[in-house]
Design a protein around this motif. Sequence first.
Motif, mmCIF file in Angstrom:
data_model
loop_
_atom_site.group_PDB
_atom_site.id
_atom_site.type_symbol
_atom_site.label_atom_id
_atom_site.label_comp_id
_atom_site.label_asym_id
_atom_site.label_seq_id
_atom_site.Cartn_x
_atom_site.Cartn_y
_atom_site.Cartn_z
ATOM 1 N N LEU A 109 0.820 -1.205 0.000
ATOM 2 C CA LEU A 109 0.000 0.000 0.000
ATOM 3 C C LEU A 109 0.859 1.261 0.000
ATOM 4 N N GLY A 110 0.313 2.303 -0.633
ATOM 5 C CA GLY A 110 0.974 3.601 -0.712
ATOM 6 C C GLY A 110 -0.019 4.709 -0.417
ATOM 7 N N PRO A 111 0.377 5.969 -0.610
ATOM 8 C CA PRO A 111 -0.514 7.103 -0.314
ATOM 9 C C PRO A 111 -1.793 7.103 -1.137
ATOM 10 N N GLN A 112 -1.799 6.444 -2.286
ATOM 11 C CA GLN A 112 -2.987 6.426 -3.135
ATOM 12 C C GLN A 112 -4.082 5.524 -2.573
ATOM 13 N N ASN A 113 -3.750 4.652 -1.635
ATOM 14 C CA ASN A 113 -4.727 3.738 -1.037
ATOM 15 C C ASN A 113 -5.298 4.388 0.211
ATOM 16 N N ARG A 114 -6.602 4.698 0.172
ATOM 17 C CA ARG A 114 -7.182 5.524 1.225
ATOM 18 C C ARG A 114 -8.437 4.909 1.842
ATOM 19 N N GLU A 115 -8.596 3.596 1.699
ATOM 20 C CA GLU A 115 -9.789 2.957 2.243
ATOM 21 C C GLU A 115 -9.699 2.759 3.752
ATOM 22 N N VAL A 116 -8.489 2.446 4.259
ATOM 23 C CA VAL A 116 -8.305 2.116 5.665
ATOM 24 C C VAL A 116 -7.266 3.049 6.265
ATOM 25 N N VAL A 117 -7.526 3.575 7.460
ATOM 26 C CA VAL A 117 -6.573 4.472 8.102
ATOM 27 C C VAL A 117 -5.392 3.695 8.662
ATOM 28 N N THR A 118 -4.247 4.337 8.716
ATOM 29 C CA THR A 118 -3.017 3.795 9.311
ATOM 30 C C THR A 118 -2.668 2.414 8.755
ATOM 31 N N PRO A 119 -2.628 2.254 7.424
ATOM 32 C CA PRO A 119 -2.296 0.944 6.852
ATOM 33 C C PRO A 119 -0.804 0.655 6.967
ATOM 34 N N ASN A 120 -0.442 -0.624 6.855
ATOM 35 C CA ASN A 120 0.988 -0.939 6.857
ATOM 36 C C ASN A 120 1.526 -0.962 5.429
ATOM 37 N N ASN A 121 2.832 -0.909 5.303
ATOM 38 C CA ASN A 121 3.514 -0.903 4.019
ATOM 39 C C ASN A 121 4.490 -2.073 3.921
ATOM 40 N N ASP A 122 4.198 -3.125 4.730
ATOM 41 C CA ASP A 122 5.107 -4.267 4.838
ATOM 42 C C ASP A 122 4.533 -5.557 4.264
ATOM 43 N N THR A 123 3.233 -5.622 4.145
ATOM 44 C CA THR A 123 2.586 -6.883 3.784
ATOM 45 C C THR A 123 1.603 -6.680 2.639
ATOM 46 N N LEU A 124 1.296 -7.780 1.962
ATOM 47 C CA LEU A 124 0.142 -7.799 1.074
ATOM 48 C C LEU A 124 -1.081 -8.123 1.913
ATOM 49 N N TYR A 125 -2.150 -7.420 1.645
ATOM 50 C CA TYR A 125 -3.395 -7.670 2.372
ATOM 51 C C TYR A 125 -4.227 -8.726 1.634
ATOM 52 N N LEU A 126 -4.929 -9.498 2.428
ATOM 53 C CA LEU A 126 -5.888 -10.492 1.932
ATOM 54 C C LEU A 126 -7.114 -10.353 2.828
ATOM 55 N N SER A 127 -8.224 -9.918 2.268
ATOM 56 C CA SER A 127 -9.346 -9.595 3.137
ATOM 57 C C SER A 127 -10.671 -9.993 2.523
ATOM 58 N N THR A 128 -11.666 -10.054 3.362
ATOM 59 C CA THR A 128 -13.037 -10.254 2.912
ATOM 60 C C THR A 128 -13.980 -9.853 4.034
ATOM 61 N N TRP A 129 -15.140 -9.351 3.631
ATOM 62 C CA TRP A 129 -16.217 -9.108 4.575
ATOM 63 C C TRP A 129 -17.130 -10.317 4.538
ATOM 64 N N LEU A 130 -17.315 -10.914 5.695
ATOM 65 C CA LEU A 130 -18.043 -12.178 5.794
ATOM 66 C C LEU A 130 -19.444 -11.970 6.338
ATOM 67 N N ASP A 131 -20.366 -12.754 5.805
ATOM 68 C CA ASP A 131 -21.687 -12.925 6.398
ATOM 69 C C ASP A 131 -21.819 -14.411 6.695
ATOM 70 N N VAL A 132 -21.690 -14.755 7.970
ATOM 71 C CA VAL A 132 -21.749 -16.167 8.367
ATOM 72 C C VAL A 132 -23.104 -16.506 8.981
ATOM 73 N N GLY A 133 -24.113 -15.669 8.706
ATOM 74 C CA GLY A 133 -25.414 -15.878 9.312
ATOM 75 C C GLY A 133 -26.273 -16.905 8.626
ATOM 76 N N ASP A 134 -26.119 -17.088 7.315
ATOM 77 C CA ASP A 134 -26.972 -18.019 6.582
ATOM 78 C C ASP A 134 -26.462 -19.448 6.645
ATOM 79 N N GLU A 135 -25.160 -19.624 6.499
ATOM 80 C CA GLU A 135 -24.565 -20.950 6.616
ATOM 81 C C GLU A 135 -23.080 -20.808 6.913
ATOM 82 N N PRO A 136 -22.482 -21.829 7.511
ATOM 83 C CA PRO A 136 -21.055 -21.762 7.816
ATOM 84 C C PRO A 136 -20.220 -21.675 6.535
#
Length: 453
Positions: free
Chosen positions: A65-92
């Motif tokens: 991540l660099g200055p152009q990435n502005r979705e999350v505050v105080t991001p790190n510049n050391d790792t690649l991110y792997l993310s997802t928003w989960l909805d575990v309410g319907d099934e596991p």
Amino acid sequence: MSCSASENITALARDAVLYTLPLFEMARVRAAMCPRRDDSGQFAGDSPDSTLGWVNQLVRGRQLLGPQNREVVTPNNDTLYLSTWLDVGDEPLVLEVPDTAARYYVLGLLDFYTNPFESIGTRTTGNGARRFLLYYGDVAPPADDDLTPIACPTRDVWLIGRLLVDGMDDLAAARALQDRFVLKTLSGHPAARRFDVGMARRAALGDPRLYAAVVNAALVRNPPPAAESAVVAQYAAVGIGANIDVSVLEAPKLAALGSALDQVIGELGAPQPSALGGGWFLPVEVGASFGDDYLTRAHVSRNYIGALGVEEAMYVTADCDSEGRPLDGRYTYELSFPPDGIPQAQAFWSITMYDKTSCMLVDNVIDRYSIGDRSPQLRYDEHGLSLRLSAAPPVDASTRSNWLPAPDGLFYIMLRIYIPSAAHLEQRFHYPPIRRVQPQEGGVRTDQNSMAS
């Protein structure tokens, strides 16, 4: 309304905002980050303004991540991110993790109140291939020795992963490893599905009616723990609660919420006391839950959302120098670690620069946003490691390898220590003071024209 009643409403509105701010911040970040397209390229909505996105779909950040990435505050510049928003309410859901060999990684799981209730990775589950079952509520996990069950406290969960990258030459290998993480339903089908994030992707904190609408919708899907339900029930008096129709909120309630939002935002942005000395403090010190420390939870959600538990990562921060003066890039600062006082991390450590106003990485012409144990240009000597922080590059060219560029104004830095040693966890480690160099060093500004000259 009597003076006493008005004071009660004011206090109650502040308590309501402190308690529910993590819900709004999680919803805001989800709206900004939820992918509009699935892996096949299909849009979730029918227009650019649609609030539909895809949940249960892994998003693989392919660049540091660099200055152009502005979705999350105080991001790190050391790792690649792997993310997802989960909805575990319907099934596991089943999460398949590959063998990562010697590479450090962590998949942090945050409930919708920002509690880092579980983590998967090098420190906790090892680097071997594993399968995990994520479920919510009274679901009985199947009897399968190949599946490790993880109970989620809320229906909506943020999985935010980090894979360590050892320089630009390591990016291709890290990306290939990202592709081997898989999320599917228990029945083996693709997990991704459409979801209405309920707010604009660039929505800002401040509008009390929007705040109440977002928070109330989150409370419907993610009720508070039973032990806190009575506390949350009181907030109905200021328009906060599941199933409260915000379209008919009275003006006094909206005014109280609006004033509370302004007050809390101001409080959470104030400089922190240097509890560790030398300008340093530890803003996030949490295990699996913040418990009833709603003030700290709100502070972290506003300024450091996505933070992991303290045994996984410590975020030692400074926004003032050793004399208590706000850090300002118009000055030059020196930070010197003695030979026996280098940060002690089993995974890695780094210091990252952030603009105080935006909480984002700082644009600079040498593209250096952090400095740490994997920085090839760092120079150590018999005195240890000395770093320079300033907007202008050091006059002495020999010290520029250890220079971390700052903005031309207020800033803060964060020392990340992944898998910290006992000396850090027990707060026996001595963090070196951040000293302002006097007189202020001169130097060439970091704008493009002057650097080119």
